[in-house]
Design a protein around this motif. Sequence first.
Motif, short mmCIF file in Angstrom:
data_model
loop_
_atom_site.label_atom_id
_atom_site.label_comp_id
_atom_site.label_asym_id
_atom_site.label_seq_id
_atom_site.Cartn_x
_atom_site.Cartn_y
_atom_site.Cartn_z
N GLU A 1 27.39 69.94 39.23
CA GLU A 1 27.36 70.83 40.07
C GLU A 1 26.00 70.18 41.25
OE1 GLU A 1 28.96 74.12 42.00
OE2 GLU A 1 29.40 73.30 40.21
N ALA A 2 24.88 70.04 40.45
CA ALA A 2 24.03 69.49 41.51
C ALA A 2 24.28 68.18 42.14
CB ALA A 2 22.52 69.25 40.61
N LYS B 1 26.60 69.13 44.98
CA LYS B 1 25.68 69.55 46.10
C LYS B 1 24.93 68.64 46.92
CE LYS B 1 22.33 73.45 46.77
NZ LYS B 1 21.70 74.70 46.14
N SER C 1 34.46 70.07 41.36
CA SER C 1 33.63 69.72 39.98
C SER C 1 34.37 68.59 39.39
CB SER C 1 33.24 70.73 39.45
OG SER C 1 34.09 71.22 38.91
N TYR D 1 29.54 71.56 50.89
CA TYR D 1 29.42 72.05 49.53
C TYR D 1 29.71 73.56 49.40
CZ TYR D 1 27.57 73.67 44.96
OH TYR D 1 27.21 74.42 43.94
N LYS D 2 30.53 74.08 48.39
CA LYS D 2 30.89 75.27 48.03
C LYS D 2 30.69 75.51 46.86
CE LYS D 2 33.69 76.30 52.36
NZ LYS D 2 35.04 76.79 52.66
N GLU D 3 30.00 76.55 46.37
CA GLU D 3 29.71 76.39 44.75
C GLU D 3 30.94 76.65 43.85
OE1 GLU D 3 26.89 79.02 41.78
OE2 GLU D 3 26.64 79.60 43.93
N GLY D 4 31.06 75.99 43.09
CA GLY D 4 32.26 76.18 42.11
C GLY D 4 33.43 75.76 42.48
N GLU D 5 33.86 75.17 43.91
CA GLU D 5 35.03 74.63 44.47
C GLU D 5 35.37 73.34 44.14
OE1 GLU D 5 35.90 75.81 48.21
OE2 GLU D 5 35.51 78.04 47.84
#
Length: 814
Positions: free
Chosen positions: A241-242, A245, A258, A252-256
């Motif tokens: 995730e990092a 980002k 990986s 970057y969009k969190e959780g979209e």
Amino acid sequence: MIKNYLKIAFRNLLKHKLHTGINLVGLSLGLGVSILIFFFVQFESSFDDFHENSDLIFRVERHEKGEEGMISSFSTPIITAPTFAAEFPQVTHTTRLIGSSAQAYLDESTTQTQQFLTVSPDFLEIFSFNLLEGKKDQALQDKFGVVITEETAKKYFGNENPMGKSIRIQMGDNYEEYQVTGLLEDLPANSSIKFEMLVNDANLDFSVAKRNQESWFNVYGDTYIKLNDAQSKATIEAGVEAMMKKVLGEDYKEGEYSFTLQPISEIHLTDNPDSGMAESTRPTLLWILAGIAFLILLIACINFTTMAIGRSTTRAKEVGVRKTMGAEFGQLVFQFLTEAFLITIAALVLGMILSEVLLPTFNELFDKKLDLVYGSMQILILFGLVVAITAMAGAYPAFFMSSLRPIKVLKGNLSIRFGKQGLRKGLVAFQFFISFMLIASTLIMVHQMNAIRNYDLGFDQEMIVLVDVPDVPGTNFRKTISASFAQAEIYRQALMGRSEILSAGITIATYGDDSFWDGGFPTPDEKQFDFRLNFIGGEYVKTLGLELAQGRDLNPQVGADSNAVLINETFAKAMGWDDPLGEMLPSNKIQSHEIVGVLKDFNHNSLYREIEPVILAKSPDVIFSGINTLMIHSATNPKVMVKGAGTDFEAFRALLESEWERVFPMEAFSYNFLDETVQKQYVADERLGKMVFLAACIAILIAAMGLFAMAALSIAGRTKEIGIRKVLGASSWSISWMFNKEFLVITLVGVVVALPLSLYFMQGWLEQFAVKEWPSWVNFLVLATGGVAFTIAVISAQSYRATQMNPVKTLKDE
């Protein structure tokens, strides 16, 4: 002592030739099939275990958020490998695996399509393929160096040493000289990664634009990494995730978006239809096959047990005499187990011979290259089978017979029933249950596959040939597609001048092989709309016989309708359009376009999947301008789809080849049939159905022999009763019915239990199909009636012989 046990065992087995023969044949059939299946399961379970430190090798899996949740795939961006290497110190080696093909000179005047893997220099450091010539750390360092297998070397250079020799391969617009820098031993059969040639991934510059190589939203092939420690997997996944980002920045969009890591040991056995570039097998198939093998062996063991119990009267006196003479319980158990062991060993030898005979058929059925090599693992499997069968088939009779009391036996108070008649009937009923369950399952599978085969897919398959057009390499995706379509159009026009051709179209994707591309665009309400995409040309709609629900077809002339698209009815329904011809695709970025026609729904995928929204377009510019996701499932070079006017295929093929040689004199001609492409999607289930059918036939044969033997034993134990009944006036029919009643009840119990259970188990198998059809209840009624009729025929034949015996002969010793 052991010598005496063996002598007695041999004498007993030879004395009762019929029962010994039935047991031997049943166990031999069961073992012959089971050896193949168990060796196959062991082979499939051993995939990729030849790689050194295989526990450190992982494949990168991509996860991206879509309209219906997270979408997972093993296709990854080209930039994935170097990014993982740079961001995680636990990663020691990385490689890309991108499947490609190009024209290559086989000799001075002939070219052929050469398949190859584009890989990173670390490839041979990660995987333990046996390098016969060259050095692992140097073989793939040069951009114009290639590593080939022994089979590929023979194709180009015969028996000469290929090292240092050159192969001319078309990369971009030109043919480049590639030097052989490594020779690999032909790949192990249990490798999930298959290839003929390895090429350095620096060659991606010839086919992929620089911006696409650095994009996180363009995916090509698989990515593998090797770690310094297996425990590092969790650390890396926690840090993804990092990493995303950091590399995506404003996008970057969190959780979209990986990545996770899949161990190489889990790659081959998977139920996931998307197996990336690796060869895979469904583990459920192995479980089903192993279950079939176990059931067949169980039926054969039941035969052994039930016949041993049936012969109890004869053997009881033997046990009584031996116990009176001082034989101990353990000695008698050992004696009976010795007999079971001898039969099992003899059956194993015959089964091994039978498995060798069946091996070519088995390999053809499952499209495998299984070889029956008896290594330590295989010998352990055979030893386990011998022990298990001896225990299953001989343990109960051995302990039961050895526990008999001599005084009761020698007084003659022991009847054939022994109080164990219920067990014997139960075992026979269980045989029928297994047999009928396999037959009913076969019936359901055959009916379903026939329904699939005869299902109206919404397009014509007959006498349509797909001709592969040569690649047009290039880094500009749109220009490459346009250039390859122009090349295909030349060949199509040449064909259209022949009276033997009804029509011809051009297509990127075919049918039934999941080759339609995945696309998607954002709608004005910020939702994602996903669809399937195909680029077409010529008389595509006419050639396939697709029907228009509204509007018109695309103009086949080159350059016409370049901004026009066709959609299917499902697309229109998903958009809520009553009149799609007046609508625009709801994406802010799609350039000027026109929906000119709506096609009636057709099955662009296999019947495992529902019909999805589809767009057909002549020009990639219209679609590419507005989509934000694209997944390519097939080659970018098109195929010419040709429908012949006659039924003489040889003349049709000769015509296609002659026009090909005139248009593309230096290129190899290759083709396949559309209907065969469609049917390939169902090969795995067709094979499974055939295997279940063969298992059902073997189970019926073994159960029939068991029924025959048990009927013979039952009648033999009641010959005096039959004689008395005949003297008292009983008819042959009434005596026959007396025996039939006993076995008909057993048969009906087996049928009544088997049919609903088979429906229950097969429902799970049918759920994988979007189109499914159950057989009529009449089919099951016929099946049950056939089972009953079969039992009546066997029992009646046996009992009739007994009723024809002279009562004087059966009663004279009383």
